[in-house]
Write an enzyme that holds these catalytic residues in place. Structure first.
Site, PDB file in Angstrom:
ATOM      1  N   GLU A 303       0.825  -1.209   0.000  1.00 49.84           N
ATOM      2  CA  GLU A 303       0.000   0.000   0.000  1.00 49.84           C
ATOM      3  C   GLU A 303       0.857   1.257   0.000  1.00 49.84           C
ATOM      4  OE1 GLU A 303      -3.032  -0.025  -0.607  1.00 49.84           O
ATOM      5  OE2 GLU A 303      -3.870  -1.941   0.053  1.00 49.84           O
ATOM      6  N   ARG A 307       0.827   3.796  -3.246  1.00 49.76           N
ATOM      7  CA  ARG A 307       0.214   5.102  -2.998  1.00 49.76           C
ATOM      8  C   ARG A 307       1.264   6.184  -2.745  1.00 49.76           C
ATOM      9  NH1 ARG A 307      -5.552   3.801  -0.099  1.00 49.76           N
ATOM     10  NH2 ARG A 307      -5.527   1.581  -0.476  1.00 49.76           N
ATOM     11  N   ASP A 436      -5.235  -9.861  -8.053  1.00 46.26           N
ATOM     12  CA  ASP A 436      -5.541  -8.970  -9.183  1.00 46.26           C
ATOM     13  C   ASP A 436      -4.340  -8.301  -9.842  1.00 46.26           C
ATOM     14  OD1 ASP A 436      -5.189  -7.552  -6.804  1.00 46.26           O
ATOM     15  OD2 ASP A 436      -6.968  -6.304  -7.005  1.00 46.26           O
ATOM     16  N   GLU A 572     -11.949   0.825 -10.297  1.00 44.48           N
ATOM     17  CA  GLU A 572     -11.589  -0.096 -11.388  1.00 44.48           C
ATOM     18  C   GLU A 572     -12.437   0.039 -12.653  1.00 44.48           C
ATOM     19  OE1 GLU A 572     -11.862  -1.017  -8.171  1.00 44.48           O
ATOM     20  OE2 GLU A 572      -9.729  -1.301  -7.721  1.00 44.48           O
ATOM     21  N   THR A 661      -0.767   0.693 -10.232  1.00 39.54           N
ATOM     22  CA  THR A 661      -2.091   0.180  -9.871  1.00 39.54           C
ATOM     23  C   THR A 661      -2.884   1.163  -9.002  1.00 39.54           C
ATOM     24  OG1 THR A 661      -3.281  -1.778  -9.124  1.00 39.54           O
ATOM     25  CG2 THR A 661      -1.370  -1.118  -7.818  1.00 39.54           C
TER      26      THR A 661
HETATM   27  C1  DMJ Z   1      -6.214   0.597  -4.953  1.00 40.36           C
HETATM   28  O1  DMJ Z   1      -5.442   0.821  -3.855  1.00 40.36           O
HETATM   29  C2  DMJ Z   1      -5.453  -0.084  -6.052  1.00 40.36           C
HETATM   30  O2  DMJ Z   1      -6.108   0.090  -7.256  1.00 40.36           O
HETATM   31  C3  DMJ Z   1      -5.264  -1.550  -5.794  1.00 40.36           C
HETATM   32  O3  DMJ Z   1      -4.629  -2.197  -6.853  1.00 40.36           O
HETATM   33  C4  DMJ Z   1      -6.595  -2.196  -5.560  1.00 40.36           C
HETATM   34  N1  DMJ Z   1      -7.359  -1.524  -4.561  1.00 40.36           N
HETATM   35  C5  DMJ Z   1      -7.466  -0.098  -4.558  1.00 40.36           C
HETATM   36  C6  DMJ Z   1      -8.628   0.484  -5.301  1.00 40.36           C
HETATM   37  O4  DMJ Z   1      -9.753  -0.245  -5.325  1.00 40.36           O
END
Ligand code: DMJ
Length: 672
Positions: A303, A307, A436, A572, A661
């Site tokens: 995370e 981020r 994912d 998403e 992501t």
């Molecule tokens: C985000 O932190 C990222 O996209 C991660 O890959 C999946 N979850 C959240 C958003 O839903």
């Protein structure tokens, strides 16, 4: 070596003629008696006294020197003439630049001094736009910052406001008062040199790599609505949660996860892309003065990488402001202890103050998606710093996973053990939570690295074949194609909203040369993801749906279990809509996104500022606000909305940037 010694031992023979001048001759060459007649007579007499050979030699020498003089005039004199004929304006382009730079002008604008009359900020460099007429200057490549006077535009008719000359003047003024080169906020007491000009070549942000500019494309009404939504969300964060991780908009307070201003960092590049100058400047100040990673706190490696590290790197690239790179290096280094495990598969948690790392308390496993979705960021950190330790650590994880057994036609289990390095909980396969972004990062690393790392591509293509073989089914009655899950041979028609990243990733792969059936699948899946919103009472998707495999009277395709009917403001589907619109130009994708935005505004907007996750997407009269605004709502959802509504393919060009992501764009190393 041998030739040099031989030459020293026997010096080369030189042929020469000696001419000895008598005192009188010396006078001929310029003596004291300066009478013109005397000099002429005396020189003529001396000339007559010379032998014929001596006279011929002197004549030949004079002729030779004359020829040399003429030649050197034509080769040196002409360019000099043309250089001095250049207009003073042209020559001003590189005021202090030596000759070489005229032929090869510097990419970076000249350092600017702070202008006291223009808000204490340096003027922008006077580079001329070189983009074809009518193109928009991509914010990621701007010489000038993307700031627009958003507030004015909200108050007036959007389309007229941006076209009117008055507005254009206002914008010009705004740009003059911009803090610094490209909008990067430089404190007046800092050096007047643009930040990236101080960097080594490897550290330069993509935004300064010699791109020229084109005219800005006006933002449209839908984009203005996104800007307004962002500002509303930001107001809540600023009023009640400033510098904290997440806003709790109903209780007008905040929650901490890592205690690192998560929402603020996640939102930085969104503000840049949306052109929110004031907000960006304020946030930048907080980063400069208040963000400290030297804290005794456990953070989740994944995370904080996607981020914080991702957000800082991307903001560095967009703004060119070295502050963000310095912070990125700091957090990057502090996360490195996570890789000190027996298997080199990283632990999930790191104490960034103490430099220690550990797995969760109940297990020594890490999540597969987490250890394989930190690569884009660490690889980029290596490229920028010139230190390969980050890339080595994350590449090793990918190689290890590539060689692991326990996959099912390219599909991976959800857990991996940090001691043994083996997959655990075998036999369960999903493209949702915990797996994912493994698939997403296979493709994106391949793109980031210039499409040369074949193992990544192989694993990606094999996995998509695995999805087709094991996880695809069609629902009833609408025959929607969806991605289910497999548990020990049993298919489950369950699909997380998280899986909706997949249509976008498939489309990105097809855009990068993968087969057309990837695009076909993307088109089918994005329809399904849209239906996960459209078939629900609030028009917002739940966290998880179950599809009906058999037609039943009065039943839709989508079923929702009570425990799954929350919506966390996730990105998403909007993310995939953005890719689909970019690659097809089909406006239905924009329209679907517009519907979703309106429903977010209807059911999740908190009047006093901010948006909230909700507990029940099936109850429009009481969606049960959860009192939490996730950082990815600003980092991802609103950013993808804004990009989806834009018709400017250069607003984060997908041939130059790859999104991590968490929607933070990072440069492709070898852009198409
Ligand atoms: C985000 O932190 C990222 O996209 C991660 O890959 C999946 N979850 C959240 C958003 O839903």
């Amino acid at each position: 070596m041998y030739a040099a010694t031989a030459a020293a031992a026997s010096p080369p023979r030189r042929d020469f003629i000696s001419v000895t001048l008598s005192p009188e001759e010396a006078v001929c060459a310029g003596g004291y008696n300066n009478s013109k007649a005397w000099r002429r007579r005396s020189c003529w007499r001396k000339w007559k006294q010379l032998s014929r050979l001596q006279r011929s030699i002197i004549l030949v020498l004079i002729a030779f020197l004359t020829v040399c003089g003429v030649i050197s005039y034509t080769t040196v004199g002409e360019p000099w003439k043309s250089l001095t004929n250049k207009s003073s304006d042209e020559l001003k382009i590189e005021p202090d630049t030596p000759g070489l730079k005229l032929a090869n002008p510097a990419v970076l604008p000249a350092p600017q001094k702070a202008d006291a009359n223009a808000g204490d900020y340096p003027e922008l460099s006077p580079q001329k736009p070189k983009w074809p007429h009518g193109w928009r200057n991509p914010s990621n490549l701007q010489i000038k910052p993307p700031w627009r006077d958003v507030r004015l535009q909200i108050q007036h008719d959007v389309s007229r406001a941006v076209e009117e000359p008055v507005q254009a003047n206002k914008q010009e003024k705004t740009e003059k008062s911009v803090i610094s080169w490209r909008g990067a906020v430089i404190e007046p007491d800092q050096s007047s040199e643009p930040p990236s000009s101080k960097l080594k070549e490897s550290e330069k942000p993509s935004s300064v790599e010699g791109e020229s500019q084109k005219d800005p494309v006006p933002i449209n009404e839908r984009q203005m609505t996104v800007i307004e939504a962002f500002r509303h969300a930001w107001k809540g964060y600023k009023d009640f949660a400033w510098g904290h991780d997440e806003l709790k908009p109903l209780s007008k307070s905040y929650s901490e996860w890592f205690g690192l201003g998560l929402t603020l960092i996640d939102a930085l590049d969104t503000m840049w892309i949306l052109g929110l100058k004031e907000e960006f400047e304020e946030a930048r100040k907080w980063i400069a003065n208040d963000l400290a990673f030297d804290k005794n706190v456990d953070v989740n490696l994944f995370e904080s990488t996607i981020r914080i590290l991702g957000g800082l790197l991307s903001t560095y690239h967009l703004s060119g402001d070295s502050l963000f790179l310095e912070k990125a290096k700091d957090i990057g280094n502090r996360l490195m202890p996570a890789f000190k495990t027996p298997s080199k598969v990283p632990y999930s948690d790191v104490n960034i103050g103490r430099g220690t790392a550990h797995p969760p308390r109940w297990t020594s496993d890490s999540t597969v998606a987490e250890v394989t979705s930190i690569q884009l960021e660490f690889r980029e950190l290596s490229r920028l710093t010139g230190d390969d330790k980050y890339q080595k650590a994350v590449d090793e994880v990918m190689k290890h996973v590539h060689n692991l057994s326990g996959k099912n036609d390219g599909l991976v289990p959800m857990f991996i053990n940090t001691n043994s390095g083996q997959f655990t909980h075998l036999g369960v396969y999903t493209l949702g939570a915990r797996a994912d972004s493994y698939y997403e990062y296979l493709l994106k690393q391949w793109i980031q690295g210039g499409k040369t790392e074949n193992e990544l591509l192989e694993d990606y293509v094999r996995a998509i074949e695995g999805v087709k073989k094991h996880l695809l089914q069609r629902s009833q009655p609408k025959k929607l194609t969806f991605v289910g899950e497999l548990a020990h041979g049993h298919f489950s028609a369950k699909m997380d909203h998280l899986v909706c990243f997949l249509p976008g990733t498939l489309a990105l792969g097809a855009h990068n040369g993968l087969t057309a059936d990837h695009m076909k699948l993307a088109e089918a899946l994005i329809e399904t993801c849209y239906q996960m919103y459209a078939q629900v009472e609030t028009g917002l998707s739940p966290e998880i749906v179950h599809f009906n495999l058999h037609a039943q009277k009065g039943h839709r395709d989508v079923e929702i279990k009570p425990a799954d009917r929350h919506n966390l403001l996730r990105p998403e589907t909007v993310e995939s809509l953005f890719y689909m619109y970019r690659f097809t130009g089909n406006k239905k994708y924009q329209d679907w996104g517009w519907e979703i935005l309106q429903n977010f505004n209807k059911y999740t907007r908190v009047p006093t500022g901010g948006y909230t996750s909700i507990n029940n997407v099936q109850n429009p009269s009481n969606p049960e606000p959860r009192d939490k605004m996730e950082s990815f709502f600003l980092g991802e959802t609103l950013k993808y909305m804004f990009l989806l509504f834009s018709d400017d393919i250069d607003l984060i060009n997908l041939d130059k940037y790859v999104f991590n992501t968490e929607a933070h764009p990072l440069p492709i190393w070898v852009p198409a």
